[in-house]
Design an enzyme around this catalytic site. Structure first.
Site, mmCIF file in Angstrom:
data_model
loop_
_atom_site.group_PDB
_atom_site.id
_atom_site.type_symbol
_atom_site.label_atom_id
_atom_site.label_comp_id
_atom_site.label_asym_id
_atom_site.label_seq_id
_atom_site.Cartn_x
_atom_site.Cartn_y
_atom_site.Cartn_z
ATOM 1 N N LEU A 299 0.836 -1.205 0.000
ATOM 2 C CA LEU A 299 0.000 0.000 0.000
ATOM 3 C C LEU A 299 0.871 1.256 0.000
ATOM 4 O O LEU A 299 0.543 2.252 -0.661
ATOM 5 C CB LEU A 299 -0.926 -0.020 1.235
ATOM 6 C CG LEU A 299 -1.962 1.088 1.315
ATOM 7 C CD1 LEU A 299 -2.888 1.102 0.093
ATOM 8 C CD2 LEU A 299 -2.806 0.941 2.592
ATOM 9 N N ILE B 155 9.270 2.110 12.992
ATOM 10 C CA ILE B 155 8.304 2.768 13.886
ATOM 11 C C ILE B 155 8.323 2.195 15.304
ATOM 12 O O ILE B 155 7.736 2.782 16.210
ATOM 13 C CB ILE B 155 6.864 2.766 13.305
ATOM 14 C CG1 ILE B 155 6.303 1.356 13.160
ATOM 15 C CG2 ILE B 155 6.803 3.543 11.999
ATOM 16 C CD1 ILE B 155 4.780 1.333 12.904
ATOM 17 N N TYR C 173 -2.506 -11.666 14.435
ATOM 18 C CA TYR C 173 -2.489 -10.473 13.582
ATOM 19 C C TYR C 173 -3.774 -9.659 13.786
ATOM 20 O O TYR C 173 -3.724 -8.437 13.981
ATOM 21 C CB TYR C 173 -2.335 -10.911 12.116
ATOM 22 C CG TYR C 173 -2.583 -9.833 11.101
ATOM 23 C CD1 TYR C 173 -1.634 -8.847 10.845
ATOM 24 C CD2 TYR C 173 -3.785 -9.795 10.374
ATOM 25 C CE1 TYR C 173 -1.869 -7.849 9.901
ATOM 26 C CE2 TYR C 173 -4.027 -8.808 9.433
ATOM 27 C CZ TYR C 173 -3.072 -7.838 9.199
ATOM 28 O OH TYR C 173 -3.312 -6.856 8.269
HETATM 29 N N1 NAP Z 1 -2.348 -6.969 2.619
HETATM 30 C C1 NAP Z 1 -3.639 -7.128 2.900
HETATM 31 O O1 NAP Z 1 -4.333 -7.970 2.314
HETATM 32 C C2 NAP Z 1 -4.283 -6.239 3.925
HETATM 33 C C3 NAP Z 1 -5.632 -6.440 4.239
HETATM 34 C C4 NAP Z 1 -6.237 -5.598 5.177
HETATM 35 C C5 NAP Z 1 -5.509 -4.603 5.783
HETATM 36 N N2 NAP Z 1 -4.196 -4.445 5.486
HETATM 37 C C6 NAP Z 1 -3.448 -3.381 6.161
HETATM 38 O O2 NAP Z 1 -3.019 -2.456 5.186
HETATM 39 C C7 NAP Z 1 -1.769 -1.899 5.582
HETATM 40 C C8 NAP Z 1 -0.772 -2.049 4.453
HETATM 41 O O3 NAP Z 1 -0.601 -3.439 4.156
HETATM 42 P P1 NAP Z 1 0.365 -3.939 3.000
HETATM 43 O O4 NAP Z 1 -0.319 -5.005 2.260
HETATM 44 O O5 NAP Z 1 0.909 -2.771 2.275
HETATM 45 O O6 NAP Z 1 1.513 -4.618 3.871
HETATM 46 P P2 NAP Z 1 3.039 -4.875 3.471
HETATM 47 O O7 NAP Z 1 3.159 -4.974 2.002
HETATM 48 O O8 NAP Z 1 3.501 -6.004 4.318
HETATM 49 O O9 NAP Z 1 3.771 -3.540 3.909
HETATM 50 C C9 NAP Z 1 4.009 -3.242 5.247
HETATM 51 C C10 NAP Z 1 5.249 -2.380 5.271
HETATM 52 O O10 NAP Z 1 5.511 -2.076 6.644
HETATM 53 C C11 NAP Z 1 6.899 -2.162 6.824
HETATM 54 N N3 NAP Z 1 7.241 -2.380 8.223
HETATM 55 C C12 NAP Z 1 7.186 -3.518 8.932
HETATM 56 N N4 NAP Z 1 7.637 -3.302 10.179
HETATM 57 C C13 NAP Z 1 7.981 -1.999 10.242
HETATM 58 C C14 NAP Z 1 8.533 -1.177 11.239
HETATM 59 N N5 NAP Z 1 8.837 -1.663 12.443
HETATM 60 N N6 NAP Z 1 8.767 0.126 10.962
HETATM 61 C C15 NAP Z 1 8.487 0.633 9.732
HETATM 62 N N7 NAP Z 1 7.968 -0.100 8.743
HETATM 63 C C16 NAP Z 1 7.706 -1.403 8.991
HETATM 64 C C17 NAP Z 1 7.340 -3.321 5.961
HETATM 65 O O11 NAP Z 1 8.727 -3.230 5.759
HETATM 66 P P3 NAP Z 1 9.541 -4.320 4.894
HETATM 67 O O12 NAP Z 1 9.249 -3.956 3.476
HETATM 68 O O13 NAP Z 1 10.946 -4.070 5.284
HETATM 69 O O14 NAP Z 1 8.999 -5.642 5.298
HETATM 70 C C18 NAP Z 1 6.510 -3.086 4.723
HETATM 71 O O15 NAP Z 1 7.177 -2.233 3.824
HETATM 72 C C19 NAP Z 1 -1.384 -2.609 6.868
HETATM 73 O O16 NAP Z 1 -1.792 -1.824 7.963
HETATM 74 C C20 NAP Z 1 -2.195 -3.883 6.839
HETATM 75 O O17 NAP Z 1 -2.462 -4.366 8.140
HETATM 76 C C21 NAP Z 1 -3.564 -5.228 4.562
#
Ligand code: NAP
Length: 300
Positions: free
Chosen positions: A12, A42, A130
Site C-alpha cells: 500500500l 516505527i 495479527y
Molecule cells: N495486505 C492485505 O491484504 C491487507 C488487508 C487488510 C488490511 N491491510 C493493512 O493495510 C496496511 C498495508 O498493508 P500492505 O499489504 O501494504 O503490507 P506490506 O506490504 O507487508 O507492507 C508493510 C510495510 O511495513 C513495513 N514495516 C514492517 N515493520 C515496520 C517497522 N517496524 N517500521 C516501519 N515499517 C515497517 C514493511 O517493511 P519491509 O518492506 O521491510 O517488510 C513493509 O514495507 C497494513 O496496515 C495492513 O495491516 C492489509
C-alpha cells in the site's frame, strides 16, 4: 499541507508513493515525506518521536505493519510491537502535534461467522494474533486521538509486494513449467473463505481524494470506516477471475480451508459492508473486477 508516509516500501505504501508523485506533477498542495522501514523503524520510539517533532506533519499515513498472518502466531511479540505498541505511540504523537492519523486496519478484526457482510456496528472478535494486534491498534487510536481515520480494508492486491494476485501468477508459471516435464498439478484454492479483494491503487486513490478534501475543509468526519473492493467472493472465485481467458489455461480446483495448512485461523466470511463510508463521504467503494482487468492488461 505536510504528509508523512510510513512503511512506504510495502504494497500500500508503494501505491501511495506512486500516486503522490503524480499529484506532485499536478502541482498539488501536498508536501510529502515517505519513509521505508530502513529509514524509520516505527518501533524505535526515540526515532519516531524525533521524526514527528522534526517534520511536524499535518497528516500521517501509516502503511507500516507486520502483515505475515501465519508467522505472527509464533511471533506475537514482534507483531504487537509494530501493529499495536508503535501505533499507540504514533497516536499519542499525532495528538501532541495536532496531526490527522490515517491508519489501515483489517477485516481480520472479525470472527467471520456472519452470513452477511460486516458493518462498523458489528462486534469485533479476532481469530488470530495479527487480527488481535490490529484491533488493539484501533482501540489505542480511538482512546488517544481526536483526529483519526481508520480504514478497515481486506485482501489487498496490486503490482507491488506480496499478495494473492502475484502468488497466483507465480504458481501458474510453475504449473506451466512443470507441465513441460510431466502432468502438472492443478492449483488448489480455498473456496470456503469469503472476502473483498481490494486493489491497493484504488484504496490509495480514494484516501488521497479524501485528504484533498481535508486540505480544503480543515476537517473530515473522523472515525472507523470499512473501505474494501466489491463484490465479496471466495479465494477460489478470485483465482478464477485472475486466470479468466488466460492461454494456456491454468487448472484450478476448489478446496476446503481444512485442506490448507496455515498456522493462523482465518474468518470464513469477512466481507465488509462499506455503506457508512459511502453515505458519509459520497464516494462509492472500489470495484475490484475493473481494477483486476486493468492490472492484468498492464502485467500479463
Ligand atoms: N495486505 C492485505 O491484504 C491487507 C488487508 C487488510 C488490511 N491491510 C493493512 O493495510 C496496511 C498495508 O498493508 P500492505 O499489504 O501494504 O503490507 P506490506 O506490504 O507487508 O507492507 C508493510 C510495510 O511495513 C513495513 N514495516 C514492517 N515493520 C515496520 C517497522 N517496524 N517500521 C516501519 N515499517 C515497517 C514493511 O517493511 P519491509 O518492506 O521491510 O517488510 C513493509 O514495507 C497494513 O496496515 C495492513 O495491516 C492489509
Amino acid at each position: 499541507m505536510k504528509l508523512l508516509l510510513l512503511g512506504s516500501n510495502g504494497q500500500l505504501g508503494q501505491a501511495f508513493l506512486h500516486q503522490l508523485l503524480q499529484l506532485q506533477q499536478q502541482r498539488s498542495q501536498f508536501q510529502s515525506l515517505a519513509l521505508s522501514r530502513n529509514q524509520l523503524d516505527i518501533t524505535d520510539s526515540v526515532a519516531l518521536a524525533a521524526q514527528m517533532a522534526a517534520y511536524r506533519p499535518d497528516i500521517v499515513l501509516n502503511c507500516a505493519a507486520y502483515t505475515a498472518v501465519d508467522k505472527a502466531e509464533q511471533q506475537a511479540d514482534a507483531c504487537f510491537a509494530v501493529n499495536s505498541s508503535a501505533v499507540q505511540q504514533l497516536a499519542t504523537l499525532c495528538q501532541q502535534h495536532n496531526s490527522l492519523l490515517v491508519q489501515f486496519s483489517t477485516d481480520y478484526v472479525f470472527a467471520g461467522t456472519r452470513a452477511q457482510p460486516y458493518t462498523e456496528q458489528q462486534a469485533t472478535a479476532p481469530l488470530n494474533v495479527y487480527g488481535h494486534s490490529k484491533h488493539s491498534a484501533e482501540q489505542a487510536i480511538q482512546a488517544v486521538c481526536s483526529k483519526y481515520l481508520i480504514f478497515r480494508s481486506s485482501w489487498l492486491f496490486s503490482e507491488y509486494g506480496h499478495n494473492f494476485y502475484r502468488t497466483m501468477l507465480r504458481l501458474a508459471q510453475q504449473q506451466l513449467a512443470a507441465a513441460e516435464q510431466s502432468p502438472a498439478q492443478p492449483l488448489s484454492v480455498v473456496n470456503d473463505q469469503f472476502g473483498c479483494p481490494t486493489y491497493a491503487g484504488d484504496l490509495a486513490a480514494i484516501v488521497l481524494q479524501l485528504l484533498q478534501r481535508y486540505q480544503q475543509q480543515g476537517s473530515l468526519a473522523y472515525g472507523v470506516y470499512h473501505l474494501a473492493g466489491q463484490p465479496a467472493i471466495s479465494w477460489y472465485q478470485f483465482a478464477k477471475a485472475i486466470f479468466a481467458n488466460q492461454q494456456p489455461a491454468i487448472t484450478i480446483v476448489p478446496v476446503s480451508s481444512a485442506n490448507y495448512a496455515g498456522a493462523a485461523t482465518r474468518p470464513a466470511n469477512s466481507a465488509l459492508d462499506c455503506t457508512k463510508f459511502c453515505d458519509t463521504f459520497g464516494i462509492a467503494p472500489p470495484q475490484w473486477q475493473a481494477a483486476l482487468q486493468q492490472l492484468k492488461q498492464a502485467t500479463l
